[in-house]
Design an enzyme around this catalytic site. Structure first.
Site, short mmCIF file in Angstrom:
data_model
loop_
_atom_site.label_atom_id
_atom_site.label_comp_id
_atom_site.label_asym_id
_atom_site.label_seq_id
_atom_site.Cartn_x
_atom_site.Cartn_y
_atom_site.Cartn_z
N HIS A 1 0.84 -1.20 0.00
CA HIS A 1 0.00 0.00 0.00
C HIS A 1 0.87 1.25 0.00
O HIS A 1 1.75 1.39 0.85
CB HIS A 1 -0.91 0.02 1.24
CG HIS A 1 -2.14 -0.82 1.09
ND1 HIS A 1 -3.30 -0.57 1.78
CD2 HIS A 1 -2.39 -1.90 0.31
CE1 HIS A 1 -4.22 -1.45 1.43
NE2 HIS A 1 -3.68 -2.28 0.55
N TYR B 1 -9.09 5.69 7.65
CA TYR B 1 -9.20 6.03 9.08
C TYR B 1 -10.19 7.19 9.18
O TYR B 1 -9.95 8.24 8.59
CB TYR B 1 -7.85 6.48 9.64
CG TYR B 1 -6.81 5.39 9.75
CD1 TYR B 1 -6.03 5.02 8.65
CD2 TYR B 1 -6.58 4.74 10.97
CE1 TYR B 1 -5.07 4.03 8.77
CE2 TYR B 1 -5.61 3.76 11.09
CZ TYR B 1 -4.86 3.40 9.98
OH TYR B 1 -3.91 2.42 10.10
N PRO C 1 -4.06 0.21 18.75
CA PRO C 1 -3.84 -0.26 17.37
C PRO C 1 -3.98 0.82 16.29
O PRO C 1 -3.67 0.58 15.14
CB PRO C 1 -4.92 -1.33 17.20
CG PRO C 1 -5.97 -1.00 18.19
CD PRO C 1 -5.27 -0.36 19.35
N LYS D 1 1.21 -0.22 15.10
CA LYS D 1 2.61 -0.32 15.52
C LYS D 1 2.94 -1.56 16.35
O LYS D 1 4.11 -1.88 16.52
CB LYS D 1 2.99 0.93 16.33
CG LYS D 1 3.04 2.20 15.51
CD LYS D 1 4.17 2.16 14.49
CE LYS D 1 3.87 3.00 13.27
NZ LYS D 1 4.30 2.36 12.03
N TYR E 1 4.06 6.64 10.27
CA TYR E 1 3.19 5.52 9.90
C TYR E 1 3.98 4.43 9.18
O TYR E 1 3.80 3.23 9.47
CB TYR E 1 2.03 6.01 9.02
CG TYR E 1 0.95 4.97 8.83
CD1 TYR E 1 0.98 4.10 7.74
CD2 TYR E 1 -0.10 4.84 9.74
CE1 TYR E 1 -0.01 3.14 7.55
CE2 TYR E 1 -1.08 3.87 9.57
CZ TYR E 1 -1.04 3.03 8.47
OH TYR E 1 -2.00 2.07 8.31
C1 PHB Z 1 -6.06 -4.26 10.76
O1 PHB Z 1 -6.13 -4.51 9.54
O2 PHB Z 1 -6.39 -5.09 11.64
C2 PHB Z 1 -5.54 -2.91 11.20
C3 PHB Z 1 -5.01 -2.05 10.24
C4 PHB Z 1 -4.53 -0.81 10.63
C5 PHB Z 1 -4.59 -0.44 11.97
C6 PHB Z 1 -5.12 -1.31 12.93
C7 PHB Z 1 -5.60 -2.56 12.54
O3 PHB Z 1 -4.13 0.79 12.35
#
Ligand code: PHB
Ligand code: APR
Length: 388
Positions: free
Chosen positions: A72, A199, A291, A295, A383
């Site tokens: 990505h 997000y 989450p 990280k 990130y």
């Molecule tokens: C996930 O795909 O479980 C996931 C992806 C990004 C995040 C947290 C969880 O920041």
């Protein structure tokens, strides 16, 4: 029984460290309290930094990830009913790999079996001892007590493990922040709403659109800490998710039956130091991040990098330098990731005291960020992962 490095825990930390040690000819044994099937079945994170991808390749387990993983180049921030793309690759020259931790664990477990690594599953009452000079571990298996003598103990047993508990009151200092909400997550075999992650900041709460493949989606919505997964039918989840997304993406969500649904609490946690003599704490045993910044798995990888390099130097060059530097080096990167994860969580979620003013402030911060090269670059470089 005797080994050079005894590893407690067969999660990503323990398995990755074990494979690197095995490949380097350093004898190691993993003691895991669960069954192999239980470990293999855990559903967790899904975004790998380039550093982690490189380490999986170095460990010889990157083939399936490189075939099936999804590189990505960016992700979307959604707020104020609009999408704003953060172009990670343009801003940093780096990208992330979307590949589930479940798959990482499976690849590591398969490689360990293939290369003859010893993992003792269903090991009960695992307890580290005398990690000052002559460390050993006691444990029970099939009702029989055992002792494993070793040179070093790697505590890779996660937040609830025995390793950190063994050093509580022995100079361990902990730092913690518990967030007043949780994440309700589902997995469904439906195509993701977007080819990259979204997000979303919304007055009703945070939402995240992620994926495991082009046919399997992973979604989350922020929920009250005391919420119960039983209170969330699939229909209620899909409705709430779509209410928190801008209309164009909300209308594109493909719904379907959930194959996994659970609520996880969010916390920031760090234990210092990460070394007590010949006991070294690794990954979730030493630190937890919310989450939001993806990280957790990636910090386990950088801990393993520093520890493996230190152990290889100890056995190869008879030098303690790497091991002596382990805790300070690991904590330096851990705290920067803790800060980033705390910041992203604080900016994207609805807190009890956020209110109308706080919502505007969050939206203003995000609006500034997506229109500032400097601010977007700062977000992007955190990130994709700061250098090891
Ligand atoms: C996930 O795909 O479980 C996931 C992806 C990004 C995040 C947290 C969880 O920041
Ligand atoms: N004895 C033996 N094994 C134990 C004990 C114990 N007393 N306590 C815990 N374990 C095992 C757990 O069953 C688990 O398999 O240790 C392992 C710890 O794995 P994780 O909790 O996954 O921690 P880690 O390997 O550091 O990986 C961190 O996993 O939890 C996610 O978000 C986290 O992505 C991050 C990653």
């Amino acid at each position: 029984m005797r080994t050079q490095v005894a590893i407690i825990g067969a999660g990503p930390s323990g398995l990755l460290l074990g494979q690197l040690l095995t490949n380097a000819g350093i004898d190691n044994v993993i003691l895991e309290r669960q069954t192999g099937d239980y470990v293999r079945g855990r559903i967790r994170a899904g975004v790998l930094e380039e550093g982690m991808v490189g380490m999986l390749d170095e460990a010889g387990v990157g083939a399936r990830m490189n075939r099936q993983g999804l590189p990505h180049d960016g992700f979307d921030l959604a707020f104020g009913w609009r999408h704003h793309r953060i172009d990670l690759h343009a801003l940093t020259g780096k990208r992330v790999m979307v590949y589930g931790q479940t798959e990482v664990t499976r690849d590591l477990m398969d490689k360990r079996a293939e290369t003859g690594g010893v993992t003792i599953y269903e090991a009960g009452n695992v307890e580290p001892h005398d990690f000052g000079s002559q460390p050993f571990i006691t444990y029970e298996k099939d009702g029989v007590s055992h002792r494993l003598d070793c040179d070093f103990i790697a505590g890779c047993d996660g937040y609830h493990g025995a390793s950190r508990k063994a050093v509580e009151g022995k100079g361990l200092e902990t730092f913690e922040r518990v967030y007043p909400f949780g994440w309700l997550g589902i997995v469904a075999d439906v195509p993701p709403v977007h080819h990259e992650l979204i997000y979303a900041n919304h007055p009703r709460g945070f939402a995240l659109c992620s994926m495991r493949s082009t046919t399997r989606s992973r979604y989350y919505v922020q929920c009250p800490l005391d919420d119960k997964v039983e209170a969330w039918s699939d229909d209620r989840f899909w409705d709430e998710l779509r209410r928190r997304l801008p209309p164009d993406s909300a209308n594109r969500v493909t719904t379907g039956p959930s194959i996994e649904k659970s609520i996880a609490p969010l916390r920031s946690f760090v234990a210092e130091p990460m070394r007590f003599g010949r006991l070294l704490l690794v990954g979730d045993a030493a630190h937890i991040v919310p989450p939001t910044g993806a990280k957790g798995l990636n910090l386990a990888a950088s801990d393993v990098r520093y520890l493996f390099d230190g152990l290889r130097e100890y056995y190869g060059e008879k030098s303690d330098a790497g091991l002596d530097a382990y805790s300070q080096k690991a904590l330096s990167r851990v705290w920067k990731a803790e800060r980033f994860s705390w910041w992203m969580t604080s900016t994207m979620h609805r807190f009890p005291d956020t209110g109308a003013f706080g919502q505007r402030i969050q939206e203003a911060e995000l609006d500034y960020l997506v229109h500032s090269q400097a601010a977007s670059t700062s977000l992007a470089e955190n990130y994709v992962g700061l250098p090891y």
